[in-house]
Write an enzyme that holds these catalytic residues in place. Sequence first.
Site, PDB file in Angstrom:
ATOM      1  N   ASN A 198      -6.141  59.532  -2.259  1.00 54.96           N
ATOM      2  CA  ASN A 198      -7.285  60.434  -2.221  1.00 54.96           C
ATOM      3  C   ASN A 198      -8.276  60.092  -3.320  1.00 54.96           C
ATOM      4  OD1 ASN A 198      -7.163  62.163  -0.110  1.00 54.96           O
ATOM      5  ND2 ASN A 198      -5.966  63.725  -1.157  1.00 54.96           N
TER       6      ASN A 198
ATOM      7  N   GLU B 299      -2.106  28.251 -23.980  1.00 55.42           N
ATOM      8  CA  GLU B 299      -2.841  29.268 -23.235  1.00 55.42           C
ATOM      9  C   GLU B 299      -2.544  30.654 -23.801  1.00 55.42           C
ATOM     10  OE1 GLU B 299      -3.213  30.350 -18.504  1.00 55.42           O
ATOM     11  OE2 GLU B 299      -1.672  29.019 -19.232  1.00 55.42           O
TER      12      GLU B 299
ATOM     13  N   HIS C   2      -5.114  25.884 -18.905  1.00 52.44           N
ATOM     14  CA  HIS C   2      -4.600  26.464 -17.672  1.00 52.44           C
ATOM     15  C   HIS C   2      -4.493  25.395 -16.578  1.00 52.44           C
ATOM     16  CE1 HIS C   2      -3.703  29.829 -15.080  1.00 52.44           C
ATOM     17  NE2 HIS C   2      -4.432  29.213 -14.146  1.00 52.44           N
TER      18      HIS C   2
END
Lengths: 122, 148, 648
Positions: free
Chosen positions: C379, C73, C51
């Site tokens: 909610n 990767e 990476h």
Amino acid sequence: MGPKNRILIVDDAAFMRMMIRDILTKNNFEVVGEATNGEEAVSKYIELQPDLVTLDITMPGMDGVTVLKKIREYDPSARVVMCSAMGQQAMVVEAIQNGAKDFINKPFHPQKVVEILRRALR
Amino acid sequence: MLKQFVVFPLEDELYGVDIHQVMRIEKMLSLTRVPNAPPFVIGVCNLRGSVIPVIDLKQRLALPSNLDENAKIIFVNVGKQVVGMTIDSAVDVTSIDSDEIEPSPSLVTGIDSQFIQGVAKVSNRLLIILDMERVLTVDQLNVLADMD
Amino acid sequence: MTVENIDLNSYLPIFIEETKDNIQLISSNLLRLEHNADDVEAINEIFRAAHTLKGMSATMGYTEISQLAHQAENLLDEVRQNNARINSEMITGFFHFVDEFEAQLQSLVETGAPRKIAPERFQEILAPFSPAQAAATEIPWEAAEEGQCYLLEIFFSRDCQLPQARAMIICNQLNSVGKLLKTSPSQEQLAQLEQLDKLVCIVSDIRPEEVRALLEGGVEVDYYTIEKYSCDEDPETQDAQEEGEFSQPQAGEDSDSRHDPLVLRPTIRVDTEKLDQLLNLVSELVINKTTLLQATTNYPVLADGVEHLHRLTSELQVIVMKMRMIPLETVFNRFPRMVRDTAIALDKLVNLEIRGGDTELDRTIIDDIADPLVHLLRNAVDHGIESVEERLSRGKPRTGTIRLEAYQTGNQVVIEVSDDGRGLDIEQIRAKSRELRLVGPDAEASELANLIFTPGFSTADNVTDLSGRGVGLDVVKNSIEALGGSIDVFSRPNEGTTFKISLPLTLAIIQGLLVRCSEEIYVIPLSYITETGIVFPEEIQTIGQQDIVMLRGKVLPIVYLRKLLGIDSHSSAEELNLVVVRYGERQIGIIVDDLLGQQDIVIKNVNWGEQFFRCFLGCSILGDGSVVLILDINVLLSVTRVREVNNA
């Protein structure tokens, strides 16, 4: 050369407005109005029907993304280019998802501003 | 703080509606009459695929009504309810400092004060700012009473 | 292409130094793996090194190296995701990567530029990996598409600001000139990315010149490649490897078996307004067809043709309705980010699972379903999911789960929003509802739960900025009901809450008869009508004050639509059109001026002044754009006091 494109500049800082206005007028755009806050931006948009809006992403009160939404609610084909500074990635992304045509990063490079606006106006 | 209003004349007065409540302004559209509705409900129209009721604002405000071909419809959005209101013609946008808005409607005559949110002076004319929620709130009228 | 010149040479020594370190790190950890294939930490180390290599080389503009690192990767990620054991072949494969990294570094030192990787070389590197794993290094193509598509690879320059935002803009632009079929990373991922060096797109319905016009003349895009891409070619015969420097995406094995392969057919983009026009036109065609049907009843020679027309128009109508259906994912796509932002704002850990995004609904319903779902999801984060401490103290996983699931059952589409949070506080609701005198003392829990949809009913003791302010669940319920749907709530303490929304598949559509009354057109729902016919004025008798006609020996009270609708004048027609409707146990005849025909009617509701529309079920828009009102026969007749007439 066709008629000049009509631009509305929205920024709370007078300095930034002046700078954008200078860049644009030198490059054959017509600045039809300036707004210093979100509410004014929306009403000026309705009043002036500009071809394109440059819209500061952070302003006191109504923020740029909210203004963008309101303008596009009024005119779904509105062309809006966001003006952002470093570190406002999330807001830029949100603005694009909400229909912003493009964005320009502060500090402005005049050539880049012109290029992006021309592209957005196509 | 500056507030923006869509401004239009009705009879002798200037009226204003908060710009955030205004969705769009259109030329007169073709209307379908709604039978048995009160006279100020002048019909329903097709606004881009949605059916929107249209009221005659002058009748709603108890002003004499005389719609002509210059009439426009101003579509307002109040609490998710969209209603068209006919107005005479010219429309303008103006900003007023909220400090300059008088809350007391006592000096206004002509229309029912319950519809007035406030008044302000705009270039020596009186601007009556309408309380859209009140204008669009209609009591449960017994609209069918006079049938048969 | 002009790129602002930054003196990269000043960074080169440190780049080479760090690249060496990272290559070394990969090598040593590969050796650790050789000894112990289960060494997870070793895999993670290699992943991190790859990476880092990718990021550094992308910054330097060395796309060869960054792409190579990217492939490594992805392969490692594939291993990690599937908990596959690393075997020695795979380790050999990763060593091939190491070799190539070293060769690239060599080339950099010697020539100042990375070397090109030939396709053969790349195949060699990938050879030790199984096809499925190799496929992971490619975009997981699910596309199988005819027609001309283009494969577009866009590399962003290192001085491109916010490349991910730039990529989103490019996606928007591509979508405005053509059809964007697929991107990698996906458009959804783009919004979440921190950095990006390359965007791969498949587009169709586009001319390459348009792409060039879009991408050239800007400094953000370093370079791009565009080539024809045939999505429907057999991967075995596709000779794409020779074309490009890197592997072409292939319709290979789908590495992600959780999803069904998506089969893309050629599509075109249509303005929704045109679709609405088409629907309106088809509706008009149906009216005309019915008129024709009536006009030709006396000409049997035309019967077959008219019957055929009838079938065709019906089929056309079904197709147009289907064209208006779009998948829910167009709405769902924006939720992961919203939930994430809400969770961050509230300092909660939430994982959003979305299923059934491919479920389709009528476009008009989709437009209106987003707001209620946003409300329910907020909610759920705010009131449903507990804080991390609270969850841990209740023995729950730290991260809460919110599930958004859509599926179709029969003529309905169900959308469920559920969370594994604290559940509704039934006792608090009971107390509050007693206070408001809404229920008796022994109300069932399910009855109590549904009280949360009552206007003004909020038990949230801590009203936050994000939800529970102003608009409540009653607004959600109203919006859903305005769409002809319904909403229910189910909850268990400490296990969570589920909201279940049921929606009609398409808009409320009824069969209606269009009738003319003076100059106006109205709709009578077919469900009320028992028959239609013609009566002559002289057949009408008056019993008491009630007009009647005799229909097959029975007394039929009649009313005049003109009168019902407040039109004073009388029709002077020589024959009157009669619509017989059911009204409770009785039958009543309604006199109208003309019968215009029967058609499917899309009900549209008016969201203001419902008391003025009491006589109407709603409105509809005809083919010419005009609005018609749909008569509510029950209400209309209930206020007219049709007099009882003794049938004896």
